[in-house]
Design a protein around this motif. Sequence first.
Motif, PDB file in Angstrom:
ATOM      1  N   ASP A  76     -13.580  30.836 -14.892  1.00  0.00           N
ATOM      2  CA  ASP A  76     -13.974  32.123 -15.450  1.00  0.00           C
ATOM      3  C   ASP A  76     -13.055  32.469 -16.612  1.00  0.00           C
ATOM      4  OD1 ASP A  76     -16.121  32.800 -13.725  1.00  0.00           O
ATOM      5  OD2 ASP A  76     -14.696  33.389 -12.166  1.00  0.00           O
ATOM      6  N   VAL A  77     -13.636  32.762 -17.775  1.00  0.00           N
ATOM      7  CA  VAL A  77     -12.872  33.198 -18.946  1.00  0.00           C
ATOM      8  C   VAL A  77     -12.979  34.717 -19.021  1.00  0.00           C
ATOM      9  CG1 VAL A  77     -12.591  33.041 -21.440  1.00  0.00           C
ATOM     10  CG2 VAL A  77     -13.397  31.046 -20.144  1.00  0.00           C
ATOM     11  N   LEU A  78     -11.828  35.396 -19.134  1.00  0.00           N
ATOM     12  CA  LEU A  78     -11.805  36.854 -19.120  1.00  0.00           C
ATOM     13  C   LEU A  78     -11.239  37.413 -20.420  1.00  0.00           C
ATOM     14  CD1 LEU A  78     -10.811  35.605 -16.156  1.00  0.00           C
ATOM     15  CD2 LEU A  78     -10.932  38.006 -15.519  1.00  0.00           C
ATOM     16  N   ASP A  79     -11.745  38.597 -20.791  1.00  0.00           N
ATOM     17  CA  ASP A  79     -11.206  39.267 -21.967  1.00  0.00           C
ATOM     18  C   ASP A  79      -9.982  40.096 -21.583  1.00  0.00           C
ATOM     19  OD1 ASP A  79     -12.124  41.589 -20.725  1.00  0.00           O
ATOM     20  OD2 ASP A  79     -13.901  41.781 -22.008  1.00  0.00           O
ATOM     21  N   ASN A  80      -9.449  40.868 -22.542  1.00  0.00           N
ATOM     22  CA  ASN A  80      -8.235  41.640 -22.292  1.00  0.00           C
ATOM     23  C   ASN A  80      -8.421  42.738 -21.252  1.00  0.00           C
ATOM     24  OD1 ASN A  80      -6.613  40.200 -24.083  1.00  0.00           O
ATOM     25  ND2 ASN A  80      -7.223  41.460 -25.837  1.00  0.00           N
ATOM     26  N   ASN A  81      -9.670  43.122 -20.999  1.00  0.00           N
ATOM     27  CA  ASN A  81      -9.962  44.156 -20.004  1.00  0.00           C
ATOM     28  C   ASN A  81     -10.245  43.565 -18.628  1.00  0.00           C
ATOM     29  OD1 ASN A  81      -9.765  46.330 -21.882  1.00  0.00           O
ATOM     30  ND2 ASN A  81     -11.828  45.816 -22.641  1.00  0.00           N
ATOM     31  N   GLY A  82     -10.151  42.256 -18.513  1.00  0.00           N
ATOM     32  CA  GLY A  82     -10.393  41.614 -17.230  1.00  0.00           C
ATOM     33  C   GLY A  82     -11.854  41.334 -16.946  1.00  0.00           C
ATOM     34  N   ASN A  83     -12.713  41.528 -17.959  1.00  0.00           N
ATOM     35  CA  ASN A  83     -14.135  41.262 -17.777  1.00  0.00           C
ATOM     36  C   ASN A  83     -14.435  39.785 -17.997  1.00  0.00           C
ATOM     37  OD1 ASN A  83     -14.759  44.088 -17.441  1.00  0.00           O
ATOM     38  ND2 ASN A  83     -14.546  44.308 -19.669  1.00  0.00           N
ATOM     39  N   GLU A 100      -9.493  31.224 -32.382  1.00  0.00           N
ATOM     40  CA  GLU A 100      -9.253  31.445 -33.807  1.00  0.00           C
ATOM     41  C   GLU A 100     -10.380  30.797 -34.605  1.00  0.00           C
ATOM     42  OE1 GLU A 100      -5.446  30.000 -34.922  1.00  0.00           O
ATOM     43  OE2 GLU A 100      -4.343  31.188 -33.447  1.00  0.00           O
ATOM     44  N   GLY A 101     -11.011  31.621 -35.452  1.00  0.00           N
ATOM     45  CA  GLY A 101     -12.133  31.112 -36.250  1.00  0.00           C
ATOM     46  C   GLY A 101     -13.276  30.639 -35.388  1.00  0.00           C
ATOM     47  N   GLY A 102     -13.407  31.257 -34.225  1.00  0.00           N
ATOM     48  CA  GLY A 102     -14.497  30.887 -33.315  1.00  0.00           C
ATOM     49  C   GLY A 102     -14.201  29.657 -32.482  1.00  0.00           C
ATOM     50  N   VAL A 103     -13.022  29.066 -32.674  1.00  0.00           N
ATOM     51  CA  VAL A 103     -12.659  27.846 -31.940  1.00  0.00           C
ATOM     52  C   VAL A 103     -11.590  28.172 -30.893  1.00  0.00           C
ATOM     53  CG1 VAL A 103     -11.758  25.510 -32.119  1.00  0.00           C
ATOM     54  CG2 VAL A 103     -13.176  26.438 -33.964  1.00  0.00           C
ATOM     55  N   PRO A 104     -11.881  27.930 -29.620  1.00  0.00           N
ATOM     56  CA  PRO A 104     -10.897  28.224 -28.577  1.00  0.00           C
ATOM     57  C   PRO A 104      -9.863  27.112 -28.449  1.00  0.00           C
ATOM     58  CG  PRO A 104     -12.876  27.352 -27.572  1.00  0.00           C
ATOM     59  CD  PRO A 104     -13.167  27.469 -29.052  1.00  0.00           C
ATOM     60  N   ASP A 150     -16.888  26.174 -25.335  1.00  0.00           N
ATOM     61  CA  ASP A 150     -17.275  26.186 -26.747  1.00  0.00           C
ATOM     62  C   ASP A 150     -16.968  27.497 -27.454  1.00  0.00           C
ATOM     63  OD1 ASP A 150     -19.123  27.804 -25.509  1.00  0.00           O
ATOM     64  OD2 ASP A 150     -20.869  26.535 -25.926  1.00  0.00           O
ATOM     65  N   GLY A 151     -16.299  28.413 -26.776  1.00  0.00           N
ATOM     66  CA  GLY A 151     -15.960  29.690 -27.399  1.00  0.00           C
ATOM     67  C   GLY A 151     -17.084  30.697 -27.368  1.00  0.00           C
ATOM     68  N   LYS A 152     -18.085  30.447 -26.537  1.00  0.00           N
ATOM     69  CA  LYS A 152     -19.210  31.376 -26.433  1.00  0.00           C
ATOM     70  C   LYS A 152     -19.208  32.055 -25.077  1.00  0.00           C
ATOM     71  CE  LYS A 152     -22.141  28.687 -29.576  1.00  0.00           C
ATOM     72  NZ  LYS A 152     -23.428  27.961 -29.748  1.00  0.00           N
ATOM     73  N   ASN A 153     -19.899  33.226 -25.032  1.00  0.00           N
ATOM     74  CA  ASN A 153     -20.010  33.946 -23.768  1.00  0.00           C
ATOM     75  C   ASN A 153     -21.214  33.447 -22.978  1.00  0.00           C
ATOM     76  OD1 ASN A 153     -22.283  35.142 -24.965  1.00  0.00           O
ATOM     77  ND2 ASN A 153     -21.177  37.030 -25.481  1.00  0.00           N
ATOM     78  N   ASN A 154     -21.492  34.100 -21.871  1.00  0.00           N
ATOM     79  CA  ASN A 154     -22.604  33.651 -21.025  1.00  0.00           C
ATOM     80  C   ASN A 154     -23.963  33.817 -21.697  1.00  0.00           C
ATOM     81  OD1 ASN A 154     -21.094  32.773 -18.789  1.00  0.00           O
ATOM     82  ND2 ASN A 154     -20.925  34.864 -17.969  1.00  0.00           N
ATOM     83  N   ALA A 155     -24.031  34.645 -22.737  1.00  0.00           N
ATOM     84  CA  ALA A 155     -25.296  34.845 -23.458  1.00  0.00           C
ATOM     85  C   ALA A 155     -25.447  33.853 -24.600  1.00  0.00           C
ATOM     86  CB  ALA A 155     -25.377  36.278 -23.989  1.00  0.00           C
ATOM     87  N   GLY A 156     -24.448  32.979 -24.785  1.00  0.00           N
ATOM     88  CA  GLY A 156     -24.527  31.983 -25.843  1.00  0.00           C
ATOM     89  C   GLY A 156     -24.051  32.495 -27.185  1.00  0.00           C
ATOM     90  N   VAL A 157     -23.396  33.672 -27.197  1.00  0.00           N
ATOM     91  CA  VAL A 157     -22.898  34.274 -28.435  1.00  0.00           C
ATOM     92  C   VAL A 157     -21.393  34.013 -28.547  1.00  0.00           C
ATOM     93  CG1 VAL A 157     -22.627  36.399 -29.751  1.00  0.00           C
ATOM     94  CG2 VAL A 157     -24.662  36.063 -28.324  1.00  0.00           C
ATOM     95  N   ALA A 158     -20.959  33.657 -29.749  1.00  0.00           N
ATOM     96  CA  ALA A 158     -19.535  33.378 -29.961  1.00  0.00           C
ATOM     97  C   ALA A 158     -18.707  34.627 -29.682  1.00  0.00           C
ATOM     98  CB  ALA A 158     -19.307  32.904 -31.385  1.00  0.00           C
ATOM     99  N   VAL A 159     -17.635  34.462 -28.950  1.00  0.00           N
ATOM    100  CA  VAL A 159     -16.767  35.605 -28.635  1.00  0.00           C
ATOM    101  C   VAL A 159     -15.885  35.913 -29.841  1.00  0.00           C
ATOM    102  CG1 VAL A 159     -16.749  35.020 -26.191  1.00  0.00           C
ATOM    103  CG2 VAL A 159     -14.933  34.149 -27.679  1.00  0.00           C
ATOM    104  N   ALA A 160     -15.340  37.119 -29.858  1.00  0.00           N
ATOM    105  CA  ALA A 160     -14.462  37.519 -30.961  1.00  0.00           C
ATOM    106  C   ALA A 160     -13.139  36.761 -30.882  1.00  0.00           C
ATOM    107  CB  ALA A 160     -14.222  39.028 -30.891  1.00  0.00           C
ATOM    108  N   ASP A 161     -12.545  36.564 -32.050  1.00  0.00           N
ATOM    109  CA  ASP A 161     -11.229  35.926 -32.067  1.00  0.00           C
ATOM    110  C   ASP A 161     -10.226  36.793 -31.306  1.00  0.00           C
ATOM    111  OD1 ASP A 161     -12.329  33.971 -33.584  1.00  0.00           O
ATOM    112  OD2 ASP A 161     -11.200  34.396 -35.420  1.00  0.00           O
TER     113      ASP A 161
END
Length: 222
Positions: free
Chosen positions: A129-136, A108-112, A156-167
């Motif tokens: 491993d952190v996965l999204d709703n599609n299992g990725n 929420e708000g970029g904070v996990p 930190d709420g970021k993906n492997n590319a260093g970009v913040a994931v969606a809420d």
Amino acid sequence: MTTTSSVNGTTTSGINDTLKSSSSSAAELQNNFLKMLVTQLNNQDPLNPLDNSQLTSQLAQISTVSGMQTMNATLSQLLGQVSASRAMDSAALIGRTVMVPGKLVSVEGGVPGKIGLDLPSTADAVTVDVLDNNGNVVRTIDMKGQTAGVHDIAWDGKNNAGVAVADGDYTFKVTATANGASVQPVALVYGKVQSISGDSTGVLVDIGDGQTANVDDVRRII
């Protein structure tokens, strides 16, 4: 003279059947046993009376079954009282933040949300491993070696590319090995206790979002 061997055999069989009946109460067992015993004694062959050892064995059986049923009833009452007492004690957890087994983490708000793991023994390699709703897999966290016990997982709420994931809601899984063999880690989540309830498994804590856990599985209280 009328033979009574069949009476004795039938009565003994009836007593054994009664003793095996799980639906009979202790009082019913005693009443049925006494009726059968009196019938057996009244109809025994005077020339071949009921053997004392057989009578003693039957008395021992009814005494054992009666005692076990009474003990079971007493234990059930005690367990009920203990369960009620534990539920009352656990009510003090309402409003507190606890760490319990779970795999759901929200952003929420970029904070996990805070997550963790429990290692039953020391592991020389721990991976999350952190996965999204599609299992990725959106993020892999290498925690390297860890000692046995409860540990927080730093995400930190970021993906492997260093970009913040969606809420939204994510799940995570933990892999931990020692000398190549899994040490069976347990994924943990933090949550604020909303309510206390109970079912056949015991007292449950509700941390919201449909997540519940047995109070015995609480690893940490804040």
